[in-house]
Every structure is written in structure tokens, then in C-alpha cells.
Design an enzyme around this catalytic site. Structure first.
Site, mmCIF file in Angstrom:
data_model
loop_
_atom_site.group_PDB
_atom_site.id
_atom_site.type_symbol
_atom_site.label_atom_id
_atom_site.label_comp_id
_atom_site.label_asym_id
_atom_site.label_seq_id
_atom_site.Cartn_x
_atom_site.Cartn_y
_atom_site.Cartn_z
ATOM 1 N N LYS A 174 0.828 -1.183 0.000
ATOM 2 C CA LYS A 174 0.000 0.000 0.000
ATOM 3 C C LYS A 174 0.881 1.260 0.000
ATOM 4 O O LYS A 174 2.035 1.142 0.393
ATOM 5 C CB LYS A 174 -0.964 -0.004 1.180
ATOM 6 C CG LYS A 174 -0.259 0.108 2.543
ATOM 7 C CD LYS A 174 -1.252 0.200 3.632
ATOM 8 C CE LYS A 174 -1.528 1.624 4.000
ATOM 9 N NZ LYS A 174 -0.586 2.195 4.985
ATOM 10 N N HIS A 266 -6.901 -0.689 6.188
ATOM 11 C CA HIS A 266 -7.033 -1.528 7.390
ATOM 12 C C HIS A 266 -8.408 -1.422 8.051
ATOM 13 O O HIS A 266 -9.015 -2.426 8.407
ATOM 14 C CB HIS A 266 -5.970 -1.154 8.425
ATOM 15 C CG HIS A 266 -4.573 -1.088 7.879
ATOM 16 N ND1 HIS A 266 -4.118 -1.918 6.891
ATOM 17 C CD2 HIS A 266 -3.520 -0.285 8.194
ATOM 18 C CE1 HIS A 266 -2.847 -1.643 6.621
ATOM 19 N NE2 HIS A 266 -2.471 -0.644 7.393
HETATM 20 C C1 BG6 Z 1 0.587 1.007 8.290
HETATM 21 C C2 BG6 Z 1 0.458 2.499 8.329
HETATM 22 O O1 BG6 Z 1 -0.077 0.480 7.185
HETATM 23 O O2 BG6 Z 1 0.029 0.460 9.474
HETATM 24 C C3 BG6 Z 1 1.142 3.054 9.565
HETATM 25 O O3 BG6 Z 1 1.052 3.049 7.170
HETATM 26 C C4 BG6 Z 1 0.624 2.388 10.803
HETATM 27 O O4 BG6 Z 1 0.958 4.458 9.654
HETATM 28 C C5 BG6 Z 1 0.679 0.883 10.659
HETATM 29 O O5 BG6 Z 1 1.444 2.805 11.884
HETATM 30 C C6 BG6 Z 1 -0.006 0.203 11.813
HETATM 31 O O6 BG6 Z 1 0.228 -1.167 11.723
HETATM 32 P P1 BG6 Z 1 0.186 -2.097 12.988
HETATM 33 O O7 BG6 Z 1 0.370 -3.468 12.445
HETATM 34 O O8 BG6 Z 1 1.307 -1.651 13.892
HETATM 35 O O9 BG6 Z 1 -1.150 -1.871 13.617
#
Ligand code: BG6
Length: 519
Positions: A174, A266
Site C-alpha cells: 500500500k 485496514h
Molecule cells: C501502516 C500504516 O499500514 O500500518 C502506519 O502506514 C501504521 O501508519 C501501521 O502505523 C499500523 O500497523 P500495525 O500493524 O502496527 O497496527
């Protein structure tokens, strides 16, 4: 298909980690563009090492890391070794490392230079002979998005993505575009070279254990699926918050903001998996079809309603764990007058028979006090007939799917407090999947790499999922563009802007969180 059939076949959906050898065609060369980057060192190489420790890599495999630096494979591997020590789930074991080391190569490549692709092609063909990889390739694009189309095109021009007698897959990190038109443009370039079946759009949340568990919890439990609808559920809250700021990613983040960085991918994935209908079968396309139906049923607000139902925020200076931290506008590579949001909270409505009148409250933000991702399902209250007059208000039943950092399921219900008085209290059953030391959940990237290698795209976004999610996001972004926000509007270390609280209070509700008794 009825719930029973789904339950019977639920074991198949995630196949409880079949060995890649069950997939005879999984021999391949994994070519990583961006081989010296952060993602490769922190996530991809440690994930490959973990897979090797679990005996889940195919026998015939080679990895070629590409980068701009003029270093040897030995120098490169020294860095990988260090990264594995730091980031892998398994301790460094020299025998396992040697096995992995013998499969890793480093090559210097200038992304825009055609002659470098010719050299690369010759090199990969030679590796095919040495490793028995038969021309199968995975091209992993772990580079800035502006290079996605040029790499794809050069692979095609140099005959490296022809899919004749062997397969070639592309993995794209992404962000897939920054709005619908740019995503469409990118998609045209990619699908001009790789078929949809060979295109793997990563959303690393889909590789997280508990996201995969959402469907199993729903469709494998008689207790939950029959009441998973608007007759029994009052509202659903989905939160994914973090304590970190933007760190060194200011350049990217100031263009993206939380809406594009977290919500478009997400958060909408969390939403769709929570809300989907039972799929007709558990194959890849049936599940993706149902996810798309949820996205298509999402209400798109008018510009006025965007301001009522979608809250944006940006952190100012504050404290995290009692340590002072700068505000967003003071971060490296961020404009001192930036209007980029670091927090989004919104109410989503899904217009279908299952979810009519059930609000989904969703929030994500940086620099809040605790890192936590969870889905809270609040059930409707029972008629206050038997107990209300005697004991006051009953607490609602709550089901919490804990995604991270703790993985598990929490259920809250009412019971009598031991003693002579008839007092009802909320009690909890709390299942923690990753609390035991011997139950070390795989990292998201392990599962995703494993699936790309064996050719299973269930946990990757299909184009129409991306398309509908951008439509939803673009609608919000275009309303926001008309008004300059008053930022910063929350202090680092607080729970977000006040308007995020009002969003629920207006509906007579409030944000719930686990960790203490939820009321
Ligand atoms: C990423 C984002 O996709 O996901 C980040 O670009 C974010 O900004 C991260 O911090 C969060 O991922 P996780 O797995 O730590 O919840």
C-alpha cells in the site's frame, strides 16, 4: 449454504498451515524491489526466516534483493542477519541462518534503467538452473508507489512477466493509489501485465491472526452467528490506535493522512470482515464477493453529513508515557502549517437487511495513550422486566475481538455478585491467545508471504474491494477539501479530539474499551 455447512468447512478456510510442499508449483525466485529498505529488513527477511524455522518454505527457493547501493551479497546478508536478530520471532539459529543465507542474493538495480533489467533477467535465468525454480517469479514491490508502474512496465518490456510455462506474480504494498482515479490508472498498468489472479495487493492487517479469526469466530460458533444482526446488536465499535507519531515518514504521511493511510485499507477491512454475510463457499472469490457487497452497501454521506459523521484530528505537543513529544506540525518533513489529519473517527452505516440501524463507530489515530486494535460488539439490552426495579440498570453484553497487542476474545455478561444481597455485576470471560509464551503467533507478513508463494490470494485485496473503498474515502476527502480544519485539536497522549466523543454521545453512547470493567 447453511451455517452448519460453513462450520463443517471452517477448518478448510485457513487450512491450518498446509506445508508448501502440498503445492508442488511453489518453487520460485522472490525478487524484492526495495531490498535495502525498512520493510525488507524489519518485516520481510525476518518473516522468511520464521517461515524457514517452521519448515514452511519450499525446497526450491531463491531470493534476490534489489537496491541502489553498491554492495556485495555478503555485505547485504550481514545486514539481514542483524535484522533477523532484532526482529524475528525465533532466536537466531546458525544452521537455519546458513540455509536462508544460501538462498539470498543482492543485486544493484536502477529502477528506471532498462539495461539493468536485462542483466537481472540473465541473472534470474541462471538462478533457475541452480535452484530448480523453473522460471516462477514473485516480484515484490517494496518501493515508493511512484515506481510501481515503471517497474511493472520494465518487467514486461524485458520479457520477465510472460506467464508462459511458468508463473509470475506481483506483490504491491500500500498505498494503492491516493484516490480512485490514481488507483484506476495504476491498476490499468498492472493488469496490462499481470492478471488479477497474479496480482497480490497487500493489506498487512489481513495477515494478522485475529483478523483471520473473525470469520471463524462468527461462522464456527452457534452462539454468535444467529445473533450477529440488527435484532440483537446495538452497535459495533472498531478501534485501531497507536502511541507512535509519524516518526521518519513525514514525507509520505503528510500527503496521505489517517484517512488514506489507515481507513481506506485496514479499517475498512476490519469493518467488512465483521459485517460480511456467510459466503457461498470458503474459496477466495466467494469471500471477496461478500466483502465487496459490504463496501457497496456503505452509506456515502452528503457533504453536510460528512461533517456530522466524520471527525478529523491532528495531534499537538503532549506526553506519551510521561515523556514530552512534539506536535505533528513539528515532526520531521511535515509542513508547519499542515492540515493533514492524524486521527479519524466516523459513524458508518451499512444499508442491508442485516445491519440496518446498527451504527459502526470507527476510529484510528496516532499519539493516543495506548496501542490497541479491537472490535467491540455491544448487544442490545434485555427488556428491563425482572431485574430493573430491584437492581438498577443492567450492563450490556459485550463481545470484544482483540486484534493486538493482545490477541483473543473477551465476553462480558451479567451475574449475581456472591453474598446475601441480590446484586448483579458484569463479569468477564477473557481468552488470550498470545499470552502463553509457547503460543507465539506468526507475524502478518509470514502468513502473507506464505500465501503468495503457494498462490492463495484470499488474504489480499481484489481490485473491486480497492475500488469501492476509494469511492467511500474520496467522498469524505472531497467534502473535507472545502473546509480548512482547526488543527491541532488534540494533545499527544489524549484520546483524540473532543468531537470524537460527541459523535457517540449524540446517539446516547460512548466509546468502550477493554482492560477494565466495561460499563
Ligand atoms: C501502516 C500504516 O499500514 O500500518 C502506519 O502506514 C501504521 O501508519 C501501521 O502505523 C499500523 O500497523 P500495525 O500493524 O502496527 O497496527
Amino acid at each position: 449454504m447453511r451455517t452448519h455447512d460453513l462450520i463443517e468447512r471452517a477448518g478448510n478456510i485457513f487450512q491450518l498451515n498446509p506445508q508448501p510442499d502440498n503445492f508442488p508449483d511453489s518453487s520460485c525466485i522472490l525478487v524484492i524491489f526495495g531490498g535495502t529498505g525498512d520493510l525488507t529488513h524489519r518485516k520481510l527477511m525476518p518473516a522468511l526466516y520464521n517461515l524457514l524455522c517452521e519448515n514452511q518454505l519450499p525446497q526450491n527457493l531463491a531470493m534476490v534483493a534489489l537496491g541502489r547501493r553498491d554492495i556485495t551479497s555478503d555485505e547485504y546478508c550481514y545486514g539481514v542477519y542483524e535484522s533477523i536478530i532484532k526482529f524475528a520471532r525465533f532466536d537466531m539459529d546458525e544452521t537455519s541462518w546458513r540455509k536462508l543465507r544460501n538462498k539470498i542474493y543482492y543485486k544493484k538495480l536502477n529502477i528506471t534503467d532498462s539495461s539493468d533489467y536485462e542483466t537481472l533477467k540473465t541473472f534470474l535465468d541462471k538462478l533457475d538452473q541452480e535452484h530448480g525454480t523453473g522460471g516462477n517469479r514473485i516480484y515484490y514491490l517494496a518501493v515508493a508507489p511512484e515506481f510501481f508502474d515503471v517497474i511493472t512496465q520494465k518487467l514486461y518490456d524485458n520479457g520477465m512477466a510472460e506467464n508462459r510455462g511458468a508463473w509470475q506474480r506481483v506483490v504491491i504494498e500500500k498505498p494503492f493509489g491516493r484516490d480512485l482515479p490514481s488507483a484506476q490508472k495504476l491498476n490499468r498498468v498492472i493488469t496490462g501485465v499481470f492478471s488479477e489472479r497474479n496480482t497480490y495487493r497487500i493489506d498487512h492487517y489481513l495477515g494478522k491472526e485475529m483478523l483471520q479469526n473473525i470469520m471463524v469466530i462468527r461462522f464456527a460458533n452457534m452462539l454468535f452467528e444467529p445473533i450477529w444482526n440488527n435484532q440483537f446488536i446495538d452497535n459495533i465499535q472498531i478501534t485501531s490506535c497507536e502511541t507512535i507519531g509519524v516518526s521518519s515518514r513525514g514525507n509520505y504521511y503528510d500527503q496521505a493522512g489517517a484517512l488514506r493511510d489507515m481507513v481506506q485499507n485496514h479499517m475498512l477491512q476490519l469493518l467488512t470482515l465483521t459485517a460480511i454475510e456467510p459466503p457461498a463457499s470458503l474459496d477466495t472469490e466467494s469471500i471477496r464477493d461478500e466483502k465487496v457487497k459490504v463496501l457497496r452497501s456503505l452509506e456515502h454521506y452528503s457533504p453536510g453529513d460528512v461533517f456530522k459523521n466524520v471527525v478529523r484530528g491532528q495531534y499537538g505537543p503532549g506526553y506519551i508515557n510521561n515523556e514530552p513529544v512534539p506536535g505533528y506540525r513539528q515532526e520531521e518533513n511535515v509542513s508547519p502549517t499542515s492540515g493533514t489529519e492524524t486521527f479519524v473517527a466516523f459513524k458508518a452505516c451499512i444499508h442491508n437487511f442485516r445491519w440496518a440501524n446498527v451504527p459502526f463507530y470507527i476510529r484510528t489515530g496516532k499519539r493516543v495513550p495506548v496501542k490497541s486494535t479491537e472490535i467491540i460488539i455491544q448487544f442490545k439490552p434485555l427488556p428491563q422486566v425482572l431485574y430493573a426495579r430491584l437492581f438498577g440498570q443492567l450492563n450490556p453484553n459485550l463481545l470484544v475481538i482483540k486484534i493486538q497487542p493482545q490477541e483473543g476474545v473477551f465476553f462480558q455478561f451479567n451475574a449475581k455478585k456472591p453474598g446475601t444481597e441480590n446484586i448483579i455485576v458484569p463479569v468477564q470471560m477473557d481468552f488470550c491467545q498470545n499470552c502463553r509464551l509457547d503460543n507465539n503467533s506468526p507475524e502478518a507478513y509470514e502468513r502473507l508471504l506464505f500465501d503468495v508463494i503457494r498462490g492463495d490470494s484470499t488474504l489480499f485485496a481484489r481490485w473491486d474491494e480497492v475500488e469501492y473503498s476509494w469511492k467511500f474515502i474520496d467522498n469524505i476527502a472531497s467534502a473535507w477539501k472545502e473546509h480548512q480544519p482547526e488543527f491541532p485539536n488534540y494533545a499527544a497522549g489524549s484520546t483524540g479530539p473532543a468531537a470524537a466523543q460527541t459523535l457517540l454521545e449524540r446517539d446516547g453512547r460512548h466509546w468502550l474499551h477493554t482492560g477494565e470493567v466495561i460499563t
